[in-house]
Design a protein around this motif. Structure first.
Motif, mmCIF file in Angstrom:
data_model
loop_
_atom_site.group_PDB
_atom_site.id
_atom_site.type_symbol
_atom_site.label_atom_id
_atom_site.label_comp_id
_atom_site.label_asym_id
_atom_site.label_seq_id
_atom_site.Cartn_x
_atom_site.Cartn_y
_atom_site.Cartn_z
ATOM 1 N N CYS A 123 -27.402 50.842 39.166
ATOM 2 C CA CYS A 123 -27.771 51.366 40.507
ATOM 3 C C CYS A 123 -26.766 52.387 41.013
ATOM 4 C CB CYS A 123 -27.963 50.271 41.349
ATOM 5 S SG CYS A 123 -28.319 50.752 43.004
ATOM 6 N N TYR A 124 -27.231 53.376 41.619
ATOM 7 C CA TYR A 124 -26.320 54.514 42.262
ATOM 8 C C TYR A 124 -26.868 54.678 43.633
ATOM 9 C CZ TYR A 124 -23.852 55.540 37.863
ATOM 10 O OH TYR A 124 -23.062 55.241 36.792
ATOM 11 N N ALA A 125 -25.915 55.059 44.379
ATOM 12 C CA ALA A 125 -26.496 55.263 46.002
ATOM 13 C C ALA A 125 -25.472 56.321 46.577
ATOM 14 C CB ALA A 125 -26.536 54.028 46.664
ATOM 15 N N MET A 126 -26.204 57.316 47.265
ATOM 16 C CA MET A 126 -25.405 58.087 48.405
ATOM 17 C C MET A 126 -25.916 57.848 49.728
ATOM 18 S SD MET A 126 -24.398 61.847 46.472
ATOM 19 C CE MET A 126 -25.975 62.220 45.741
ATOM 20 N N LEU B 261 -21.669 55.371 46.053
ATOM 21 C CA LEU B 261 -21.453 54.081 45.290
ATOM 22 C C LEU B 261 -21.725 53.838 43.849
ATOM 23 C CD1 LEU B 261 -20.382 51.018 45.573
ATOM 24 C CD2 LEU B 261 -22.793 50.348 45.940
ATOM 25 N N ALA B 262 -21.176 53.779 42.857
ATOM 26 C CA ALA B 262 -21.587 53.884 41.219
ATOM 27 C C ALA B 262 -21.463 52.299 41.012
ATOM 28 C CB ALA B 262 -20.619 54.482 40.600
ATOM 29 N N LEU C 44 -17.078 56.249 45.810
ATOM 30 C CA LEU C 44 -16.496 57.236 45.205
ATOM 31 C C LEU C 44 -16.680 58.576 46.350
ATOM 32 C CD1 LEU C 44 -18.005 57.109 41.729
ATOM 33 C CD2 LEU C 44 -15.687 56.786 42.310
ATOM 34 N N ASP C 45 -16.145 59.416 46.349
ATOM 35 C CA ASP C 45 -16.327 60.598 46.854
ATOM 36 C C ASP C 45 -17.344 61.472 46.069
ATOM 37 O OD1 ASP C 45 -14.816 60.177 49.401
ATOM 38 O OD2 ASP C 45 -12.979 60.909 48.356
ATOM 39 N N PRO C 46 -18.576 61.790 46.712
ATOM 40 C CA PRO C 46 -19.468 62.548 45.675
ATOM 41 C C PRO C 46 -19.059 63.787 45.510
ATOM 42 C CG PRO C 46 -20.348 62.463 48.088
ATOM 43 C CD PRO C 46 -19.069 61.450 47.947
ATOM 44 N N LEU C 47 -19.654 64.607 44.552
ATOM 45 C CA LEU C 47 -18.935 65.704 44.103
ATOM 46 C C LEU C 47 -20.167 66.558 45.246
ATOM 47 C CD1 LEU C 47 -19.605 65.732 40.469
ATOM 48 C CD2 LEU C 47 -17.378 65.491 41.889
ATOM 49 N N MET D 103 -23.900 62.802 42.364
ATOM 50 C CA MET D 103 -22.946 61.697 41.889
ATOM 51 C C MET D 103 -21.940 61.848 40.883
ATOM 52 S SD MET D 103 -23.511 58.726 42.925
ATOM 53 C CE MET D 103 -22.101 57.607 42.793
ATOM 54 N N ALA D 104 -20.874 61.474 41.304
ATOM 55 C CA ALA D 104 -19.782 61.641 40.561
ATOM 56 C C ALA D 104 -19.657 60.549 39.346
ATOM 57 C CB ALA D 104 -18.350 61.726 41.303
#
Length: 631
Positions: A142-145, A157-158, A325-328, A340-341
């Motif tokens: 799961c990934y979220a921005m 979040l990764a 994480l900080d996103p790209l 997403m990074a």
């Protein structure tokens, strides 16, 4: 069934009837005469009581090609784009869009109860784990921005799990097929990251009690719900693939018990239950994430993989943690677009947009051959870099700043020719230093969540641990086995990830929380949404309903491309792409493939301000069973 395909039903039957009649002019059994009744399915009998719905003959059987008519399109709309299927949903207090109506309703209920957008997203995702097992579940990542209204920025979040530490590269290579990790079975399984992602999100942004978020999913799984058309279609396809001789799945009895408890996979309208998953959710609701990663569920998982000859252990699960994480980010015509990074393909969206920003897509024309040609070429260039450089940054140094730079994009854009296809195509030379489910939720405080969750290919590996009610992902297939590659398999390493949420801001404020599901289609789909919205001015519903293209193939595959593709790959076009555009692309030399339905599925929430008041617009995908609501 797609609306435009449904509209084609009766006209499509008439030519078939006339052809079947032949010179005699009499229709053959099972085909309608012009103006006559619809055909009767074999074994159904020749008569039915029209007063009884359940006695009517099925007129849209699964996979029926008579309903695929590219010359028939959606009905006429009095406003908006002619091809749009519906209007966006509007509201001021909150919005949600998911791939299943009941998951959307679960999210809306949580919002109306005072929950945050994160609470609602978790409730929706837990529900989708039961409602849409073909794309999501506890066994996946799961990934979220998130747009954090207090910080006034996008955070990410990764939730991606690693390969088992007890599975060596030597063993993987010994059991590889065609120098690749098998797509099904225990070797393809990596640690499920979804639940820890939910827990991490809730710890930071949750308002309602953790257990409350699982109530809708538990109720659905215990009581049962009717299976929608598309989800039912993919459940049957997945179960058939697992049972196929040579599939590589170590055991299939548990999958059949979970998803075909009566011996047959559910079809559209069948009421489906999953009491095993309900019990698993109850344990998680009461005991939190540790029940799964360092408790009874972890013990069950370890025993299961030991029994079938797999490698996942309780220690693998105990070590797992999600990563903030900080996103790209890049700019595209004045809009900030985020990627997403970590170990994902989020950078590919940004690379494609950087290349396309150097061209006048609007001047080329909407759905024109020139526009699609330049977009597809940008995809080919970006995906060469994707296959060469993308990997887990904890194990490999990735030249992200260079890949995401405008200068590099200009260099790559200069390779594109307006009248012919670039060949051969290679990745750039870096400087020496260096069937997924998507859903989105927004709340009354301005928080917006862009979230994506997946078991990778369809339902996943084919493996269901004893009594747990969910399938493990097969994400490990995307590791490379080539020496020196940054994505080379390694124990305890996260594989390359295809799942990526999308987000865009404008003038320092949140604008669009969006995503397009579907493997390598995701960056391609995200770019088409951004171009449709920014370059062509479509509203968010029409931007998703617009016909799409999907290019397959790369000189350096990440394990997703089908075999047998030539050096130019394959360009697939939806039926709504104009015939003149299709012909012009073929004349340029593009290999045009048949439309296969692999164009992704989309949800979006757009943030607007109207007379000083926040307004949300929510859009859903006509290619799936989903729904968007706002209130």
């Amino acid at each position: 069934m797609r609306r435009r395909s449904f509209l084609a039903t009766l006209p499509a039957l008439l030519p078939a009837a006339a052809q079947a009649a032949g010179s005699s002019g009499a229709p053959t059994p099972g085909t309608p005469s012009p103006g006559g009744p619809l055909p009767v399915s074999p074994g159904q009998g020749g008569a039915h009581d029209p007063s009884r719905v359940d006695s009517l003959p099925p007129f849209q059987p699964d996979g029926a090609t008579i309903f695929d008519r590219p010359d028939v399109h959606a009905g006429d709309r009095p406003a908006g784009a002619s091809f749009a299927t519906r209007s966006a949903a509007y509201g001021c207090s909150g919005a949600a869009g998911t791939a299943h109506p009941l998951a959307t309703l679960a999210a809306i209920d949580v919002l109306r109860e005072g929950g945050s957008a994160v609470d609602a997203a978790i409730a929706a995702n837990a529900s989708l784990g039961f409602l849409e097992p073909t794309s999501s579940g506890l066994g996946g990542d799961c990934y979220a921005m998130i747009w954090d209204p207090k910080l006034r920025k996008v955070v990410s979040l990764a939730g991606s799990g690693a390969s088992p530490r007890g599975l060596s590269l030597q063993t993987v290579r010994q059991r590889a097929r065609n120098n690749a990790i098998p797509p099904l079975g225990a070797m393809s399984v990596s640690v499920p990251g979804a639940l820890d992602a939910w827990w991490s999100l809730h710890k930071r942004y949750g308002r309602l009690p953790w257990a409350r978020l699982f109530e809708p999913a538990i109720g659905y799984a215990e009581g049962g719900v009717p299976v929608p058309q598309i989800i039912g279609h993919y459940i049957r396809r997945n179960l058939a693939a697992f049972a196929r001789p040579g599939s590589g799945v170590e055991e299939t009895a548990n999958a059949r018990h979970t998803y075909a408890p009566d011996g047959e996979a559910p079809i559209e309208g069948d009421v489906f239950r999953n009491p095993d998953l309900a019990r698993t959710y109850r344990a998680i609701a009461q005991g939190g994430r540790d029940v799964f990663y360092d408790g009874p569920i972890a013990d069950t998982i370890e025993r299961y993989f030991r029994r079938i000859g797999g490698w996942m252990t309780r220690d693998d699960l105990r070590r797992h943690r999600s990563e903030w994480l900080d996103p790209l980010v890049t700019s595209y015509r004045g809009v900030e677009v985020y990627g997403m990074a970590a170990n994902t393909q989020g950078l590919a969206t940004l690379q494609m947009l950087n290349i396309l920003e150097t061209f006048d897509l609007r001047g080329m024309g909407f759905q024109s051959a020139a526009s699609i040609h330049h977009q597809a070429e940008a995809k080919r260039l970006a995906y060469e870099d994707r296959a060469r450089y993308y990997a887990d940054p904890h194990f490999a140094k990735i030249p992200i700043e260079w890949l995401n730079s405008k200068e590099y994009a200009r260099q790559r854009a200069m390779l594109i020719r307006p009248d012919r296809i670039l060949t051969p195509v290679y990745p750039g030379q870096a400087p020496s230093h260096g069937d997924t489910t998507y859903f989105t939720v927004a709340d009354a405080d301005g928080m917006m969540v862009s979230m994506i969750q997946s078991n990778f290919r369809g339902m996943g590996s084919g493996l269901v641990a004893d009594g747990l009610g969910f399938m493990f992902q097969d994400r490990g297939q995307l590791f490379s086995l080539r020496d020196g590659h940054p994505n080379l398999y390694q124990p305890g390493k996260r594989p390359f990830q295809t799942i990526i949420p999308g987000f865009a801001t404008r003038d320092g404020a949140p604008w669009m929380s969006f995503g397009v599901m579907g493997g390598d289609m995701q960056p391609q789909g995200q770019v088409q949404i951004v171009a449709n919205r920014i370059d062509y001015g479509l509203d968010i519903q029409a931007a998703g309903d617009s016909p799409r293209w999907h290019h397959e193939g790369s000189s350096q595959s990440m394990g997703e491309d089908p075999p047998g593709l030539g050096p130019l790959g394959l360009l697939r076009l939806e039926s709504g792409v104009p015939a003149a555009t299709r012909q012009a692309l073929a004349a340029m030399g593009w290999p045009i493939g048949p439309s296969d339905g692999g164009y992704g599925r989309y949800e979006c929430i757009e943030h607007r301000t109207n007379k000083g008041r926040r307004v949300y617009a929510a859009a859903s995908e006509m290619r799936a069973d989903g729904m968007a609501l706002a209130y």
